[in-house]
Design a protein around this motif. Structure first.
Motif, PDB file in Angstrom:
ATOM      1  N   ALA A 121       1.064  -1.305  -0.113  1.00 33.28           N
ATOM      2  CA  ALA A 121       0.090   0.124   0.016  1.00 33.28           C
ATOM      3  C   ALA A 121       0.799   1.077  -0.023  1.00 33.28           C
ATOM      4  CB  ALA A 121      -0.899   0.035   1.107  1.00 33.28           C
ATOM      5  N   CYS A 122       1.861   1.348   0.594  1.00 39.66           N
ATOM      6  CA  CYS A 122       2.669   2.436   0.877  1.00 39.66           C
ATOM      7  C   CYS A 122       3.378   2.589  -0.564  1.00 39.66           C
ATOM      8  CB  CYS A 122       4.127   2.120   1.964  1.00 39.66           C
ATOM      9  SG  CYS A 122       3.478   2.420   3.663  1.00 39.66           S
ATOM     10  N   LEU A 123       3.868   1.607  -1.173  1.00 41.47           N
ATOM     11  CA  LEU A 123       4.440   1.551  -2.444  1.00 41.47           C
ATOM     12  C   LEU A 123       3.555   2.223  -3.413  1.00 41.47           C
ATOM     13  CD1 LEU A 123       6.886  -1.596  -2.458  1.00 41.47           C
ATOM     14  CD2 LEU A 123       7.518   0.715  -2.306  1.00 41.47           C
ATOM     15  N   LEU A 124       2.210   1.690  -3.589  1.00 46.14           N
ATOM     16  CA  LEU A 124       1.233   2.160  -4.374  1.00 46.14           C
ATOM     17  C   LEU A 124       1.002   3.508  -4.222  1.00 46.14           C
ATOM     18  CD1 LEU A 124      -0.671   1.296  -6.685  1.00 46.14           C
ATOM     19  CD2 LEU A 124      -2.362   0.795  -4.804  1.00 46.14           C
ATOM     20  N   GLY A 125       0.765   3.868  -3.016  1.00 50.68           N
ATOM     21  CA  GLY A 125       0.699   5.355  -2.609  1.00 50.68           C
ATOM     22  C   GLY A 125       1.774   6.413  -3.155  1.00 50.68           C
ATOM     23  N   ALA A 126       2.892   5.804  -2.969  1.00 54.49           N
ATOM     24  CA  ALA A 126       3.987   6.818  -3.330  1.00 54.49           C
ATOM     25  C   ALA A 126       4.051   6.658  -4.724  1.00 54.49           C
ATOM     26  CB  ALA A 126       5.410   5.918  -2.734  1.00 54.49           C
ATOM     27  N   VAL A 127       4.029   5.658  -5.379  1.00 53.51           N
ATOM     28  CA  VAL A 127       4.087   5.662  -7.008  1.00 53.51           C
ATOM     29  C   VAL A 127       2.885   6.773  -7.553  1.00 53.51           C
ATOM     30  CG1 VAL A 127       3.619   4.394  -9.210  1.00 53.51           C
ATOM     31  CG2 VAL A 127       5.152   3.510  -7.385  1.00 53.51           C
ATOM     32  N   ALA A 128       1.643   6.649  -6.886  1.00 59.84           N
ATOM     33  CA  ALA A 128       0.474   7.382  -7.439  1.00 59.84           C
ATOM     34  C   ALA A 128       0.758   8.664  -7.067  1.00 59.84           C
ATOM     35  CB  ALA A 128      -0.874   7.098  -6.877  1.00 59.84           C
ATOM     36  N   PHE A 129       1.413   9.170  -5.975  1.00 59.94           N
ATOM     37  CA  PHE A 129       1.744  10.412  -5.636  1.00 59.94           C
ATOM     38  C   PHE A 129       2.862  10.955  -6.455  1.00 59.94           C
ATOM     39  CE2 PHE A 129       4.607  13.475  -3.746  1.00 59.94           C
ATOM     40  CZ  PHE A 129       3.682  14.357  -3.159  1.00 59.94           C
ATOM     41  N   ALA A 130       3.841  10.099  -6.839  1.00 60.07           N
ATOM     42  CA  ALA A 130       4.995  10.644  -7.413  1.00 60.07           C
ATOM     43  C   ALA A 130       4.522  10.877  -8.886  1.00 60.07           C
ATOM     44  CB  ALA A 130       5.971   9.820  -7.480  1.00 60.07           C
ATOM     45  N   ALA A 131       3.513  10.143  -9.548  1.00 55.35           N
ATOM     46  CA  ALA A 131       3.075  10.293 -10.856  1.00 55.35           C
ATOM     47  C   ALA A 131       2.373  11.434 -11.176  1.00 55.35           C
ATOM     48  CB  ALA A 131       2.206   9.178 -11.088  1.00 55.35           C
ATOM     49  N   LEU A 132       1.598  11.831  -9.966  1.00 51.22           N
ATOM     50  CA  LEU A 132       0.706  13.124 -10.083  1.00 51.22           C
ATOM     51  C   LEU A 132       1.825  14.423  -9.776  1.00 51.22           C
ATOM     52  CD1 LEU A 132      -2.547  11.905  -8.957  1.00 51.22           C
ATOM     53  CD2 LEU A 132      -2.016  12.718 -10.892  1.00 51.22           C
ATOM     54  N   ALA A 133       2.538  14.355  -8.961  1.00 55.99           N
ATOM     55  CA  ALA A 133       3.271  15.523  -8.254  1.00 55.99           C
ATOM     56  C   ALA A 133       4.422  15.794  -9.053  1.00 55.99           C
ATOM     57  CB  ALA A 133       3.669  15.238  -6.837  1.00 55.99           C
ATOM     58  N   TRP A 134       4.946  14.672  -9.841  1.00 54.49           N
ATOM     59  CA  TRP A 134       6.304  14.944 -10.663  1.00 54.49           C
ATOM     60  C   TRP A 134       6.367  15.842 -11.497  1.00 54.49           C
ATOM     61  CZ3 TRP A 134      11.020  13.773  -9.740  1.00 54.49           C
ATOM     62  CH2 TRP A 134      12.082  13.822 -10.757  1.00 54.49           C
ATOM     63  N   PRO A 135       5.166  16.209 -12.400  1.00 51.14           N
ATOM     64  CA  PRO A 135       5.044  17.106 -13.464  1.00 51.14           C
ATOM     65  C   PRO A 135       5.205  18.970 -12.701  1.00 51.14           C
ATOM     66  CG  PRO A 135       3.333  15.700 -13.777  1.00 51.14           C
ATOM     67  CD  PRO A 135       3.965  15.099 -12.478  1.00 51.14           C
ATOM     68  N   ALA A 136       4.553  18.830 -11.719  1.00 52.95           N
ATOM     69  CA  ALA A 136       4.795  20.246 -10.770  1.00 52.95           C
ATOM     70  C   ALA A 136       6.138  20.413 -10.351  1.00 52.95           C
ATOM     71  CB  ALA A 136       3.746  20.132  -9.622  1.00 52.95           C
ATOM     72  N   ALA A 137       6.768  19.360  -9.946  1.00 47.58           N
ATOM     73  CA  ALA A 137       8.378  19.751  -9.812  1.00 47.58           C
ATOM     74  C   ALA A 137       9.289  19.758 -10.787  1.00 47.58           C
ATOM     75  CB  ALA A 137       8.669  18.415  -8.751  1.00 47.58           C
ATOM     76  N   VAL A 138       8.812  19.336 -11.949  1.00 45.54           N
ATOM     77  CA  VAL A 138       9.897  19.405 -13.190  1.00 45.54           C
ATOM     78  C   VAL A 138       9.529  20.572 -14.005  1.00 45.54           C
ATOM     79  CG1 VAL A 138      10.601  18.186 -15.138  1.00 45.54           C
ATOM     80  CG2 VAL A 138      10.174  16.853 -12.970  1.00 45.54           C
ATOM     81  N   TRP A 139       8.167  20.646 -14.251  1.00 46.65           N
ATOM     82  CA  TRP A 139       8.009  22.001 -15.058  1.00 46.65           C
ATOM     83  C   TRP A 139       7.564  22.987 -14.176  1.00 46.65           C
ATOM     84  CZ3 TRP A 139       4.805  17.522 -17.451  1.00 46.65           C
ATOM     85  CH2 TRP A 139       5.602  16.509 -18.442  1.00 46.65           C
ATOM     86  N   HIS A 140       7.517  24.128 -15.187  1.00 42.08           N
ATOM     87  CA  HIS A 140       6.994  25.536 -14.656  1.00 42.08           C
ATOM     88  C   HIS A 140       5.609  25.736 -14.854  1.00 42.08           C
ATOM     89  CE1 HIS A 140      10.934  26.724 -13.352  1.00 42.08           C
ATOM     90  NE2 HIS A 140      11.598  26.296 -14.517  1.00 42.08           N
ATOM     91  N   LEU A 141       4.900  25.252 -14.385  1.00 38.21           N
ATOM     92  CA  LEU A 141       3.386  25.433 -14.181  1.00 38.21           C
ATOM     93  C   LEU A 141       2.773  26.593 -13.679  1.00 38.21           C
ATOM     94  CD1 LEU A 141       2.644  21.688 -13.656  1.00 38.21           C
ATOM     95  CD2 LEU A 141       2.708  22.694 -15.619  1.00 38.21           C
ATOM     96  N   PRO A 142       1.591  26.900 -13.750  1.00 36.02           N
ATOM     97  CA  PRO A 142       0.944  27.928 -13.479  1.00 36.02           C
ATOM     98  C   PRO A 142       0.722  27.778 -11.716  1.00 36.02           C
ATOM     99  CG  PRO A 142      -0.226  27.304 -15.212  1.00 36.02           C
ATOM    100  CD  PRO A 142       0.765  26.292 -14.968  1.00 36.02           C
ATOM    101  N   PRO A 143       0.773  28.631 -10.860  1.00 32.33           N
ATOM    102  CA  PRO A 143       0.797  28.269  -9.657  1.00 32.33           C
ATOM    103  C   PRO A 143      -0.584  27.478  -9.108  1.00 32.33           C
ATOM    104  CG  PRO A 143       1.091  30.542  -9.706  1.00 32.33           C
ATOM    105  CD  PRO A 143       0.868  30.209 -11.291  1.00 32.33           C
ATOM    106  N   ALA A 144      -1.595  27.488  -9.867  1.00 33.76           N
ATOM    107  CA  ALA A 144      -2.877  26.990  -9.361  1.00 33.76           C
ATOM    108  C   ALA A 144      -2.648  25.197  -9.609  1.00 33.76           C
ATOM    109  CB  ALA A 144      -4.172  27.111 -10.199  1.00 33.76           C
TER     110      ALA A 144
END
Length: 101
Positions: free
Chosen positions: A25-48
Motif C-alpha cells: 500500500a505504501c509503494l502504491l501510494g508513493a507511486v501514485a503521488f509521484a506520478a501526479l506530483a512529478w510534473p509540478a516539480a519538473v515543469w514551470h506550471l501556473p501556481p494553481a
C-alpha cells in the motif's frame, strides 16, 4: 463471537499478510503521488496547477493505499475461510492423488 483460539502459525500468517498489505500500500501510494506530483516539480506550471497536483497526488495516493490494504486483507480472509480443494493444492490434493494412483 467465536471462542476458537488461533494457532501460532495462523497468527504468524496474519502478521505477514498485514505487513505485505502495508508495504504494498505504501509503494502504491508513493507511486501514485509521484506520478501526479512529478510534473509540478519538473515543469514551470501556473501556481494553481503547481499547488493542485501534489494535493491531488496525496489524496489519490492515500485512497489507493487504503483500498490496497482492504483488498489484500479481504482476499486473505476469504482464502482462509474457503480454502481451495482443487487437485494438486494443499492436503486435499495430496489425499486425492493418493486415492487415485
Amino acid at each position: 463471537m467465536t471462542t476458537n483460539r488461533r494457532s501460532q502459525a495462523e497468527r504468524d500468517a496474519m502478521t505477514v499478510e498485514i505487513g505485505y498489505a502495508l508495504v504494498t500500500a505504501c509503494l502504491l501510494g508513493a507511486v501514485a503521488f509521484a506520478a501526479l506530483a512529478w510534473p509540478a516539480a519538473v515543469w514551470h506550471l501556473p501556481p494553481a496547477a503547481a499547488n493542485f497536483l501534489p494535493t491531488a497526488g496525496a489524496v489519490i495516493g492515500g485512497v489507493l493505499a487504503v483500498l490496497r490494504v482492504i483488498h489484500v486483507l479481504w482476499r486473505y480472509d476469504s482464502r482462509r475461510r474457503h480454502p481451495t480443494t482443487r487437485l494438486g493444492t494443499g492436503r486435499a490434493g495430496d489425499q486425492a492423488r493418493k486415492r487415485s494412483g
